[in-house]
Design an enzyme around this catalytic site. Structure first.
Site, PDB file in Angstrom:
ATOM      1  N   GLY A  46      58.783 119.546  11.445  1.00 38.65           N
ATOM      2  CA  GLY A  46      58.853 118.164  11.088  1.00 38.65           C
ATOM      3  C   GLY A  46      58.532 118.049  10.154  1.00 38.65           C
ATOM      4  O   GLY A  46      57.927 118.252   9.492  1.00 38.65           O
ATOM      5  N   GLN A  51      54.491 112.298   3.942  1.00 38.71           N
ATOM      6  CA  GLN A  51      54.374 113.365   3.440  1.00 38.71           C
ATOM      7  C   GLN A  51      55.182 113.525   2.227  1.00 38.71           C
ATOM      8  O   GLN A  51      54.797 114.726   1.563  1.00 38.71           O
ATOM      9  CB  GLN A  51      54.595 114.592   4.460  1.00 38.71           C
ATOM     10  CG  GLN A  51      53.467 114.587   5.460  1.00 38.71           C
ATOM     11  CD  GLN A  51      53.451 115.601   6.696  1.00 38.71           C
ATOM     12  OE1 GLN A  51      54.738 115.331   7.816  1.00 38.71           O
ATOM     13  NE2 GLN A  51      53.086 116.743   6.299  1.00 38.71           N
ATOM     14  N   CYS A  94      50.799 122.458   9.586  1.00 37.02           N
ATOM     15  CA  CYS A  94      51.843 121.067   9.833  1.00 37.02           C
ATOM     16  C   CYS A  94      51.670 121.479   7.414  1.00 37.02           C
ATOM     17  O   CYS A  94      50.562 122.138   7.202  1.00 37.02           O
ATOM     18  CB  CYS A  94      49.657 120.012   9.778  1.00 37.02           C
ATOM     19  SG  CYS A  94      50.466 118.473   8.484  1.00 37.02           S
ATOM     20  N   LEU A  95      52.679 121.043   7.677  1.00 37.46           N
ATOM     21  CA  LEU A  95      52.747 121.172   6.028  1.00 37.46           C
ATOM     22  C   LEU A  95      52.186 120.321   4.946  1.00 37.46           C
ATOM     23  O   LEU A  95      52.325 120.705   3.531  1.00 37.46           O
ATOM     24  CB  LEU A  95      54.283 120.474   5.694  1.00 37.46           C
ATOM     25  CG  LEU A  95      55.325 121.369   6.508  1.00 37.46           C
ATOM     26  CD1 LEU A  95      57.028 120.451   6.164  1.00 37.46           C
ATOM     27  CD2 LEU A  95      55.753 123.113   6.543  1.00 37.46           C
ATOM     28  N   HIS A 136      52.881 114.503  16.966  1.00 34.74           N
ATOM     29  CA  HIS A 136      51.966 115.114  15.651  1.00 34.74           C
ATOM     30  C   HIS A 136      52.674 114.103  14.926  1.00 34.74           C
ATOM     31  O   HIS A 136      52.023 113.479  13.530  1.00 34.74           O
ATOM     32  CB  HIS A 136      52.266 117.001  15.446  1.00 34.74           C
ATOM     33  CG  HIS A 136      51.846 116.922  14.311  1.00 34.74           C
ATOM     34  ND1 HIS A 136      50.812 117.952  14.097  1.00 34.74           N
ATOM     35  CD2 HIS A 136      52.457 117.218  13.157  1.00 34.74           C
ATOM     36  CE1 HIS A 136      50.289 118.447  12.537  1.00 34.74           C
ATOM     37  NE2 HIS A 136      51.793 117.429  11.961  1.00 34.74           N
ATOM     38  N   GLU A 137      53.876 114.372  14.278  1.00 35.60           N
ATOM     39  CA  GLU A 137      53.953 113.043  13.038  1.00 35.60           C
ATOM     40  C   GLU A 137      54.052 111.635  13.722  1.00 35.60           C
ATOM     41  O   GLU A 137      53.948 111.592  12.336  1.00 35.60           O
ATOM     42  CB  GLU A 137      56.215 113.407  13.611  1.00 35.60           C
ATOM     43  CG  GLU A 137      55.980 115.312  13.008  1.00 35.60           C
ATOM     44  CD  GLU A 137      56.066 115.799  11.669  1.00 35.60           C
ATOM     45  OE1 GLU A 137      55.598 114.277  11.055  1.00 35.60           O
ATOM     46  OE2 GLU A 137      55.384 116.977  12.078  1.00 35.60           O
ATOM     47  N   HIS A 140      51.037 111.313  11.665  1.00 39.33           N
ATOM     48  CA  HIS A 140      50.927 111.467  10.211  1.00 39.33           C
ATOM     49  C   HIS A 140      51.193 109.481   9.917  1.00 39.33           C
ATOM     50  O   HIS A 140      50.591 108.874   9.175  1.00 39.33           O
ATOM     51  CB  HIS A 140      52.239 111.546   9.936  1.00 39.33           C
ATOM     52  CG  HIS A 140      52.090 112.954   9.693  1.00 39.33           C
ATOM     53  ND1 HIS A 140      50.783 113.342   8.640  1.00 39.33           N
ATOM     54  CD2 HIS A 140      52.402 114.340  10.184  1.00 39.33           C
ATOM     55  CE1 HIS A 140      51.210 114.999   9.155  1.00 39.33           C
ATOM     56  NE2 HIS A 140      52.018 115.628   9.547  1.00 39.33           N
TER      57      HIS A 140
HETATM   58 NI    NI Z   1      51.910 117.680   9.714  1.00 44.85          NI
END
Ligand code: NI
Length: 174
Positions: A46, A51, A94-95, A136-137, A140
């Site tokens: 995701g 991000q 998470c990235l 989660h997304e 963000h």
């Molecule tokens: Ni994330």
């Protein structure tokens, strides 16, 4: 297609609230394609536009395993319309927090309204990993990271390590 740089915590942009998109056009589809490519290469399941430094309510998700056929999901202006009382726990990563993972409890089911790749209004009911990933997304888009659900001690420890990781990377670049 160009791969975008993923912003790593701590960075003030990750704490900002993203804004709704007005329309889904070719420029936005190009951005969605680039985000998907960036996510696959990372690799991750995701990615939210914030991000890569774009404060718009846009998410790409693909929870299919690499061997399977790819099943990308593009969510424009997603809104959660339902969250179950029942919860489930997944180990999240998470990235923007590379190398860090933690078990996070969230509602096990959720429903969302969103615009798809073609700008069509859609509804989606999700459970399991997809439900966790969507929540989660969407976090963000509101400037929230999974570490915000941890104790202050654990969160501070992860942030300290990330600052150290960033310094190491700078040294290598120089
Ligand atoms: Ni994330």
């Amino acid at each position: 297609m160009s791969k975008k740089n993923i912003i790593i915590e701590p960075d003030p942009i990750l704490r900002k609230k993203s804004e709704n998109l007005e329309k889904v056009d070719d420029d936005l589809r190009k951005l969605m394609d680039e985000m998907l490519e960036t996510m696959y290469q990372a690799p991750g399941i995701g990615l939210a536009a914030v991000q890569i430094g774009i404060l718009k309510r846009l998410i790409v998700i693909d929870i299919s395993k690499s061997e399977e056929e790819k099943k990308p999901l593009f969510l424009v202006n997603p809104i959660i319309t339902f969250k179950s009382k029942e919860t489930s726990v997944y180990e999240e990563g998470c990235l923007s927090l590379p190398g860090h993972f933690a078990e996070i409890e969230r509602p096990s089911e959720c429903q969302i309204n969103y615009l798809d790749y073609n700008g069509k209004e859609k509804k989606l009911k999700a459970d399991g990993l997809l439900s966790t990933c969507i929540q989660h997304e969407i976090d963000h888009l509101n400037g929230v990271l999974f570490i915000d659900y941890l104790s202050k001690l654990k969160k501070d420890m992860i942030i300290k390590k990330l600052i150290k990781q960033k310094k190491e990377i700078e040294k290598i670049v120089i």
